[in-house]
Design a protein around this motif. Structure first.
Motif, short mmCIF file in Angstrom:
data_model
loop_
_atom_site.label_atom_id
_atom_site.label_comp_id
_atom_site.label_asym_id
_atom_site.label_seq_id
_atom_site.Cartn_x
_atom_site.Cartn_y
_atom_site.Cartn_z
N ARG A 25 9.19 3.61 15.80
CA ARG A 25 8.31 2.64 15.14
C ARG A 25 9.12 1.53 14.48
N CYS A 96 0.29 -1.90 9.83
CA CYS A 96 0.97 -0.81 10.51
C CYS A 96 1.67 0.06 9.47
N ARG A 98 3.37 2.99 7.37
CA ARG A 98 4.27 4.07 7.83
C ARG A 98 3.61 5.41 7.68
#
Length: 98
Positions: A25, A96, A98
């Motif tokens: 990611r 987005c 974590r």
């Protein structure tokens, strides 16, 4: 990672960027950030090197060209989502997490 091909750096403005990160990611987020700055040939996945921490990816930049005007489709883990390249581009933490 394999050696850099001479064809990828034959002219001023061409660059090869290798990213090392803790996880997929993070590495893909760095790649997305680079894509907001210039034309990029992105990596579609990361790799793991035996005996080395984290993941790696390699992407190819052309600083002579502007990024494409359309949104970039997220290619990493997690749900697909478009990232705005407008005046307030996605900086990942707010859309987005974590």
């Amino acid at each position: 990672m394999r050696p850099i091909n001479e064809a990828h750096v034959t002219e001023p403005g061409l660059a090869v960027v290798e990213v090392a990160a803790h996880d997929d990611r993070t590495a893909l987020a760095v790649q997305e950030l680079l894509a907001t700055l210039c034309a990029i040939a992105p990596a579609d996945r990361t790799t793991r090197e035996p005996g080395e921490p984290g993941v790696r990816l390699r992407c190819f930049l052309d600083l002579r060209q502007a990024p494409p005007p359309e949104p970039v489709k997220r290619t990493g883990p997690g749900p697909d989502r478009d990232h705005d390249r407008g005046p307030n581009p996605c900086r990942l933490p707010r859309c987005c997490p974590r």
